[in-house]
Design a protein around this motif. Sequence first.
Motif, PDB file in Angstrom:
ATOM      1  N   TYR A   1      -0.761   0.117  -4.075  1.00  0.00           N
ATOM      2  CA  TYR A   1      -1.930  -0.687  -4.429  1.00  0.00           C
ATOM      3  C   TYR A   1      -3.141  -0.183  -3.649  1.00  0.00           C
ATOM      4  O   TYR A   1      -3.022   0.335  -2.543  1.00  0.00           O
ATOM      5  N   GLU A   2      -4.317  -0.356  -4.228  1.00  0.00           N
ATOM      6  CA  GLU A   2      -5.551  -0.105  -3.494  1.00  0.00           C
ATOM      7  C   GLU A   2      -5.630  -1.087  -2.320  1.00  0.00           C
ATOM      8  O   GLU A   2      -5.126  -2.212  -2.407  1.00  0.00           O
TER       9      GLU A   2
ATOM     10  N   THR B   1       0.811  -1.222   0.000  1.00  0.00           N
ATOM     11  CA  THR B   1       0.000   0.000   0.000  1.00  0.00           C
ATOM     12  C   THR B   1       0.845   1.273   0.000  1.00  0.00           C
ATOM     13  O   THR B   1       0.301   2.376   0.134  1.00  0.00           O
TER      14      THR B   1
END
Length: 375
Positions: free
Chosen positions: A333-334, A324
């Motif tokens: 990243y989501e 993240t």
Amino acid sequence: MLSENERGRIISKNKEKIELFFQFAFEVGSKRNIDDVLKVIADSARKILDCDRVSIFVYNKETSKLWTKVAHGLEEKIEVDQNIGIVGWVFSNRKPLIVNSPYSDPRFNPETDRKTGYRTKSIIAVPLVTYSGSTVGVLEGINKNVGGFVDEDLEFGQILAVQAANAIENAILYEELKRAQEEIVMRLSIAAEFRDSTTYNHLVRMSLYSYLIAKEMGFDDSWCEKLKLAAPMHDIGKLGIKDMILLKPAKLTDEEFEEMKKHTIYGYDILKDSSIDILKMASNVALCHHEKYDGTGYPRGLRGDEIPIEARIVAVADVFDALTSKRPYKEPYEIEHAVEIIEKGSGKHFDPKVVQAFKKALPEIIKILKKYGVE
């Protein structure tokens, strides 16, 4: 002369008080966190003084004011000047006080009553003076359940205040020591992370993630606190990796990657053989946080429960934070995608029990992620 019934009543009443004092001494002696200490003091004082409410005011050296996080019936923190009001008078004069007609006393401030709708009818206030003579605050009891406060209450209040004052002082010192310990650990860890373009916030986040996961798994507070301090030292072995490898912008060769993997061993060598529990735990984390649950990790290829649980927890926390976070080679990243990757690694890269705890702790983990941001 007292009748037999009156003597029996007094003996029975004092016996109950003595039992309450012993219970209080045992409970407060087992606490280290200042909030827990204050709650025990307030709850015990309410029983011993037989009153409706108790507030514990603690002196703040930085602001020169008295504050309380614990006040029965009040949710907001109260802060008062050390020279104003009944609490201020007791603190400044270091003398106990009973006021059974507060609205007739010029020192009484009715503002809190006006705000809450509560009616203060009687007050007992005792300075919290330690064995060394330091005044750390004031204990205030409000509204005796039957009648007003009497001299006997003052005697019990002063006995209680001595133990309470020392418990508060010890808790404050413990908090200061813990903060100093945390800062030393973080600064030591940053020495390694600075060389790898990783930030202070990464250390804070993964440290707190590890703590939350451990709590969700049922470990006690002491163990979780140790893990919170041990986790940031996971990559301290990078101090032993050459810059040409550690800072290389391109993909590492097989030979370079083998050298990079040695940071786990270097970290272990730095931290091993310590008599301090936190450093013992940190040595396990440093050595084993790249081991994988299915035995395909490094440096020893440990499998399952062969990997220390602290390292299994940190592995999940560290990978989630890496996923993240922004890196030179990728965007963050989501959260949903990162969680999906962690879930897919359950039983392979990660301990399934740790993954389950991670998912349960996810709402709190997301709060930490938002609070400390991503790079």
